[in-house]
Write an enzyme that holds these catalytic residues in place. Structure first.
Site, PDB file in Angstrom:
ATOM      1  N   GLY A 147      33.527  66.281  38.783  1.00 52.35           N
ATOM      2  CA  GLY A 147      34.133  65.014  39.189  1.00 52.35           C
ATOM      3  C   GLY A 147      35.450  65.284  39.904  1.00 52.35           C
ATOM      4  N   GLY A 192      37.626  62.472  40.995  1.00 52.70           N
ATOM      5  CA  GLY A 192      38.431  61.258  41.124  1.00 52.70           C
ATOM      6  C   GLY A 192      39.868  61.600  40.766  1.00 52.70           C
ATOM      7  N   GLY A 219      39.782  64.284  37.906  1.00 47.20           N
ATOM      8  CA  GLY A 219      39.165  65.550  38.303  1.00 47.20           C
ATOM      9  C   GLY A 219      39.964  66.281  39.369  1.00 47.20           C
ATOM     10  N   HIS A 225      36.187  41.503  33.869  1.00 47.32           N
ATOM     11  CA  HIS A 225      37.277  40.895  34.628  1.00 47.32           C
ATOM     12  C   HIS A 225      36.887  39.475  35.009  1.00 47.32           C
ATOM     13  CE1 HIS A 225      40.390  40.409  37.592  1.00 47.32           C
ATOM     14  NE2 HIS A 225      40.894  41.583  37.288  1.00 47.32           N
ATOM     15  N   SER A 276      41.752  39.538  43.054  1.00 44.74           N
ATOM     16  CA  SER A 276      42.911  39.831  42.212  1.00 44.74           C
ATOM     17  C   SER A 276      43.201  38.697  41.230  1.00 44.74           C
ATOM     18  CB  SER A 276      44.134  40.075  43.074  1.00 44.74           C
ATOM     19  OG  SER A 276      45.272  40.140  42.253  1.00 44.74           O
ATOM     20  N   ARG A 283      42.498  37.793  30.044  1.00 42.04           N
ATOM     21  CA  ARG A 283      41.253  38.114  30.739  1.00 42.04           C
ATOM     22  C   ARG A 283      39.999  37.839  29.920  1.00 42.04           C
ATOM     23  NH1 ARG A 283      42.084  43.989  33.766  1.00 42.04           N
ATOM     24  NH2 ARG A 283      43.510  43.220  35.345  1.00 42.04           N
ATOM     25  N   HIS A 329      34.075  45.735  34.817  1.00 40.18           N
ATOM     26  CA  HIS A 329      34.780  46.639  35.728  1.00 40.18           C
ATOM     27  C   HIS A 329      35.447  47.841  35.080  1.00 40.18           C
ATOM     28  CE1 HIS A 329      39.272  45.618  35.906  1.00 40.18           C
ATOM     29  NE2 HIS A 329      38.811  45.222  34.752  1.00 40.18           N
ATOM     30  N   ARG A 364      41.709  47.624  28.095  1.00 39.03           N
ATOM     31  CA  ARG A 364      42.690  48.315  28.918  1.00 39.03           C
ATOM     32  C   ARG A 364      43.569  47.302  29.641  1.00 39.03           C
ATOM     33  NH1 ARG A 364      43.094  49.272  34.045  1.00 39.03           N
ATOM     34  NH2 ARG A 364      40.979  48.662  34.578  1.00 39.03           N
ATOM     35  N   LEU A 380      44.769  54.086  36.354  1.00 41.52           N
ATOM     36  CA  LEU A 380      45.257  55.108  37.281  1.00 41.52           C
ATOM     37  C   LEU A 380      46.236  56.020  36.550  1.00 41.52           C
ATOM     38  CD1 LEU A 380      45.811  52.843  40.419  1.00 41.52           C
ATOM     39  CD2 LEU A 380      43.790  54.140  39.764  1.00 41.52           C
TER      40      LEU A 380
END
Lengths: 270, 639, 258
Positions: free
Chosen positions: B41, B43, B46, B267, B285, B331, B402, B436, B442
């Site tokens: 991976g 991303g 990785g 989401h 968003s 959410r 998501h 989360r 990120l």
């Protein structure tokens, strides 16, 4: 609300480039695409056609795709002679069937260029872009060695302009659109992004010389300033960055010609 | 039963990581090049891991199923990345970020891991800026921040609406530098199809080249999986089409425990499904809810155009049900409320799966130009996809999957219960508990890759004799390769009637209905009947055309969907067993009268780590208690 | 890395060479036109100017060789870049390809370039060597006696009474055959089209162009090319329409012969 467009389906003919493998001869094959909803994305239409082909025992059309929201840069069809299709500033995955009409014949081809050999059908190998990046598309910054992020103020205008360039999704539409299969827009976007930032100055000359050299070696063409690249770019990256890279290249060449070389280059591995 | 030792260092919370770093073993520079590490991976996690380890001197092999590391789905993250920099002088601190993240996760994450994440968050921003990530800036040249859900401070760094893209390209540039220097051996179009365990330790992988079909064996001293989340088990999600569970699932089948697989984040504001052909859900968003009002018709089956529905026949249900939070309800609450409305037959749009997000009031109040300035780009995306103008008619939105908080179980060193197997980023379960917070994915990916694994892998490798890794033709490798070939041959030989997508859609529907936003005992039990039946149908009647020795996208999908079928069943089992509601796991039986999650800390204040027992056998549920030394598990309350 | 290697060996280097040589050639063609427009003045002007240039001797040859080198490099770079680009495009052409926004001028640079090259060869043969029309065309022109001093920067470079080549008459005679004038008109038309892309493009290649002022640059380039075309059309145009003839020249000449 039920949008009027969602109710009416239509049919088109796909004229698709089929090619079994890199060495195989390819050709166009026509497939009907029936009961297409205008709200389908172009790739969803291909999904439906592929399921029908599978049911008929025909191998489905190979096409590159992943995020389907216009950011990963994987999708890469030339539709009716334009990379990513008729829209402006969109990738193939953001092209919707409402851009087409009942009875249309839609010609679908891979992005073509010698540096992007066809892998299969509509899938091409764009590893050349990675090789260009590997030759200099970075700022050497070892993890753990960075100063505080606010230690180096960057004028907002420079940061915003760098971001304009950094948006490149590496899809290759610029190469596909260019009559010379030039990668100038792609390379200049990275050179421009890093060259606009103060962090990028130390390697600025090395970067542009190395990346242009790699670009040439990999067999991309040159720029004839027609700007088909920026018009086809799904992120509408400006060809201003090409001008900027030309200037950087000339400046770097002049500097490398007239700056004395240090006697010893120890340290600074890689 | 697997032993689950979290290896959390002793001592005060704020000192644990510093202390641990000084106590764990090191590998001397001359020896590093003798160790080979496989990273699967590329991303955020990785790429950052591969480049950092190569920079340290380890020999790194990196495998990516994409045609380039830059395509990984980290690229699609929009909002931003959190860091406790306190550049805004608004009272942020490492402790606050730690606390917000732990609370946001509904007290189902480890304290020590989350604290470490908050500590290294500040280094991430420094590192990314040094790499040239063009974060948004103020006119004075300093970094800008914005606020995000679940926090009372502005700590989110962003690069327009493309923060994930810019961070990934930063990590990709670091990886490219090491590939160019010959320090990372990069293999693109290479999908990991099995983990090889030798003598109880992870020592290699089996890879299929997706272009040539070639299957190869690769041995190493340690294996790192950074292969992302498994939300595509729902078929429709905001994930990329290629995102899959195969790497972690095959590791699970080789003995790695799968932790909390049922924790799924949904989401609330996505563009709804428009038809059966749909392949992808696009996120809008969350910031839209600042000015948009969510409503649905009061009457079921009301197909009038929204403008034709008088005010008195509209139900602004979030404002009605949650008067204090209104349209800005959390959410999970907003998502579940939309689902209930649609279940009652009051959904809108051609599929009945959608509610309105109406800007008419905002346009009246602020004027269209002001609304355009705030949300113009989002309205454009909406128009591009739906051909409708949100200035003229309300948007239609619906929740979508998501992120998955669950993943392979790892200890404090990010090592799974199989020694030598490390798991980073969304692929592990470690930092987000049951939910989360925005702008934290990120942060975790880069924390793991840049600032955790470079230290913790040394602790394992120092215990391995240099040059002791097995040869790639050891019997375990041959066996694993034979298993992979066997599966490929089976798919191609089935020659059934249905394309792979047929099964994926069916599985997705089961998962969404039974193990989606709201789960019930009965629904989950039904799913545990339906999924095995679907798997049988899949095995008997899947149609995979073409051959194994060329690019064959049907074959790739078949392998992934087969794993999703297995994983989906495990998710339902996990959801059924967890008799409580927490974060993204909502059991209708366990809620407060106001619809809030009712946790059961006494019975379920633990990590559930499932252990594979073999084909057709019920997996074992191991538990790792969550010992909160410094924080009190309390009711998550945002009122 | 060395400068010469980068300029001649890389795609951008060769583009820079094209831009720089193109810039020199643009300077030449504009200067050439301005000099030639003296044909509308007293024959002394053009003839004195031509004689002055001829009298420069080695400097004239330096300029001529310089121009030839520029043309040579321009053509060499264009050829190499074109061949490389053709190769880069690959063996398989698109089944369908549409232009998105490239200008007409940019799409026919190669073809306008060919015609301009052919024209340069003809033009040199015609007026410089005097061999394109009849072999007596240039050689048999009667000498012209300067009526006045010809000045450059205030210095007398060709004194009155000097016998010089009658370039003024040569131009009028040269453009009298409609076929010759027609080819000339076509060629300068295509040259203007070539410049339309080239003048704009060299700013891009040298890195001086950006979107803040590219629209203004475009306007200036279009106006410059139109003016260039109009100036070049004026000479054969005036000859063809009889506005400029040996008689009209003779009419203005007596004033000088008093």
């Amino acid at each position: 609300m039920v949008a009027a467009s969602t109710l009416k389906t239509f049919s088109v003919t796909l004229r698709v480039w089929r090619q079994a493998g890199p060495a195989a001869a390819g050709g166009f094959v026509d497939y009907p695409a029936k009961d297409i909803s205008p709200d389908m994305s172009f790739l969803e239409m291909l999904d439906v056609v592929n399921d029908e082909l599978t049911a008929k025992g025909i191998e489905p059309i190979a096409f590159a795709h992943d995020c389907r929201e216009g950011i990963c840069g994987t999708c890469s069809c030339t539709i009716n002679g334009k990379p990513h299709g008729p829209g402006k500033g969109v990738a193939t995955c953001q092209t919707y069937m409402r851009s087409f009409s009942d009875g249309d014949t839609i010609v679908v081809e891979p992005f073509r260029a010698r540096a992007f050999p066809v892998v299969k059908d509509l899938v091409t190998d764009r590893a050349a872009f990675d090789k260009i990046q590997q030759s200099g598309g970075f700022i050497t910054a070892r993890a753990g060695s960075a100063p505080d992020a606010n230690a180096l103020p960057i004028p907002k205008g420079d940061a915003d302009l760098a971001m304009d360039a950094a948006q490149c999704i590496g899809c290759g539409a610029c190469v596909a659109a260019c009559k010379n299969a030039s990668a100038m827009l792609f390379v200049s976007a990275k050179v421009g992004h890093l060259g606009l930032l103060p962090q990028g100055q130390a390697e600025r000359d090395r970067r542009v010389l190395a990346m242009v050299n790699t670009m040439d070696t990999l067999g991309f063409g040159s720029c004839t300033n027609q700007y088909e690249c920026s018009a086809a770019c799904p992120k509408l990256i400006s060809h201003d960055f090409i001008a900027r890279m030309n200037r950087d290249y000339l400046t770097a060449s002049l500097r490398s010609a007239f700056k004395p070389a240090p006697a010893n280059t120890g340290g600074g591995a890689a | 039963m697997a032993t689950l030792d979290s290896k959390i260092p002793s001592g005060p919370l704020a000192d644990k990581w510093r202390k641990h770093k000084t106590e764990i073993k090191l590998v001397n520079p001359a020896n590093k090049r003798k160790y080979e590490v496989i990273v699967v991976g590329a991303g955020l996690a990785g790429s950052s891991a591969a480049s950092s380890l190569a920079d340290l001197g380890y020999k790194v092999k990196c495998f990516v199923f994409h045609d380039s590391p830059r395509r990984a789905h980290s690229i699609a993250a929009q909002g931003g990345i959190n860091a406790a920099k306190n550049y805004q002088n608004d009272g942020d601190s490492v402790h606050r970020l730690f606390y917000d993240t732990l609370k946001g996760g509904d007290y189902r994450a480890r304290e020590a891991n989350v604290h470490r994440l908050a500590e290294v968050s500040v280094n991430i921003i420094d590192q990314c800026v040094a790499q040239g990530v063009p974060f948004a800036r103020e006119y004075g040249g300093l970094l800008a921040n914005r606020s995000f859900g679940g926090a009372q401070v502005s700590r989110t760094f962003y690069a327009r609406g493309q923060t994930g893209q810019q961070l990934l390209l930063g990590a990709y540039s670091a990886l490219s530098r090491m590939v160019g220097a010959g320090a990372v051996d990069l293999h693109t179009n290479s999908e990991m199809l099995d983990l090889v365990v030798v003598g109880g330790q992870a020592k290699g992988v089996i890879i299929r080249n997706l272009v040539t079909g070639e299957i190869s064996r690769h041995s190493a001293d340690a294996v790192i999986l950074a292969t992302g989340g498994y939300g595509n088990v729902f078929n429709l999600s905001t994930y990329a089409r290629g995102s899959n569970t195969t790497a972690i699932w095959r590791a699970y089948k080789r003995g790695a425990c799968m932790a909390n697989p049922c924790y799924t984040q949904i989401h609330p504001t996505c563009i709804p499904v428009s038809g059966d052909y749909q392949s992808k859900l696009t996120l809008m968003s969350e910031s839209l809810r600042n000015d948009g009002r969510i409503w649905a018709p009061k009457k079921a089956g009301d197909t009038r155009a929204p403008a034709a529905i008088p005010e008195s026949e509209r139900d602004y249900y979030l404002e009605r049900l949650y008067p204090s939070f209104g349209n800005l309800a959390p959410r999970d609450i907003a998502s579940r409320a939309a689902k209930r409305i649609c279940d009652e037959g009051r959904g809108v749009g051609s599929t009945g799966l959608g509610v309105y997000l109406d800007f008419a009031d905002a346009i009246n109040r602020l004027g269209e130009p002001a609304v355009r300035e705030r949300y113009g780009n989002l309205f454009d995306i909406y128009h591009e996809i739906t051909a409708e103008s949100a200035y003229k008619a309300p948007m239609r939105i619906y929740p979508a999957v998501h992120y998955t908080m669950g993943g392979l179980w790892v200890d404090y060193n990010l090592m799974s219960n199989i020694p030598g197997l490390f798991v980073l980023g969304e692929a592990n379960f470690s930092d987000h508990g049951a939910n989360r917070l925005g702008a934290s994915a990120l942060m975790q990916g880069l924390a793991d890759g840049y600032f955790v694994i470079p230290y913790t892998i040394g602790d394992y490798l120092a215990g391995q004799k240099p040059g002791s890794r097995p040869a790639a033709d050891a019997p375990e490798f041959r066996q694993a390769e034979a298993d992979v070939r066997g599966q490929t041959t089976r798919f191609l030989a089935t020659k059934g009637k249905q394309p792979v997508s047929h099964f994926h859609k069916k599985l997705g529907k089961i998962m969404w209905d039974r193990c989606g936003m709201a789960r019930t005992k009965a629904g989950l039990e039904a799913a545990l009947q339906e999924i095995p039946a679907l798997r049988e149908e899949f095995n008997a009647s899947v149609n995979v055309p073409g051959s194994a020795d060329t690019l064959n996208q049907s074959l790739e999908k078949a392998g992934r969907v087969a794993d999703f079928l297995d994983l989906g069943e495990l998710m339902c089992r996990d959801a059924l067993t967890r008799e409580e509601s927490c974060g993204g796991h909502f059991r209708e039986e366990h809620q407060y009268p106001d619809g809030e999650c009712k946790r059961d800390d006494e019975k379920f204040g633990h990590v559930a780590a499932w252990e594979y027992q073999g084909e057709g056998k019920t997996p074992v549920r191991n538990t790792e208690p969550l010992n909160y030394e410094f924080t009190k598990m309390s009711l998550r309350n945002y009122k | 890395m060395n400068l010469v290697g980068n300029l001649f060996g890389s795609s951008i280097g060769r583009k820079i060479l094209m831009a720089v040589t193109g810039l020199a050639l643009i300077g030449f063609v504009i200067g050439h036109l301005v000099g030639n427009l003296q044909v509308f003045s007293h024959p002394d002007k053009l003839n004195g100017y031509a004689h002055f240039l001829q009298s420069l001797g080695p400097a004239l040859w330096v300029a001529r060789i310089g121009l030839l080198v520029c043309v040579g490099i321009h053509i060499w770079a264009a050829t190499v870049l074109t061949l490389e680009s053709k190769r880069a495009r690959g063996g398989q052409a698109y089944g369908v390809k549409t232009w998105i926004q490239a200008t007409l001028a940019s799409r026919y640079m190669r073809w306008t370039g060919y015609v301009v090259l052919a024209f340069i060869v003809y033009h040199l043969a015609h007026f410089t060597l005097g061999t394109a029309q009849s072999d007596t065309f240039k050689a048999s022109l009667p000498a012209y006696k300067m009526a006045h001093d010809y000045h450059v920067l205030g210095f007398t470079v060709v004194p009155a009474g000097t016998e010089v080549l009658d370039v003024h008459r040569m131009v009028i005679l040269g453009f009298q055959p409609p076929l010759v004038a027609g080819f000339y008109l076509l060629a300068v038309g295509l040259l203007s089209l070539h410049l339309l892309h080239g003048m704009d493009s060299l700013f891009q290649t040298l890195g001086w162009r950006n979107s803040r002022w590219s629209q203004s640059l475009r306007t200036v380039v279009i106006l410059a090319c139109l003016a260039y075309f109009a100036g070049n059309v004026a000479i054969p145009g005036a000859v063809l329409t009889g506005k400029l003839s040996l008689e009209s020249a003779a009419k203005s000449a007596p004033a000088a012969h008093h």
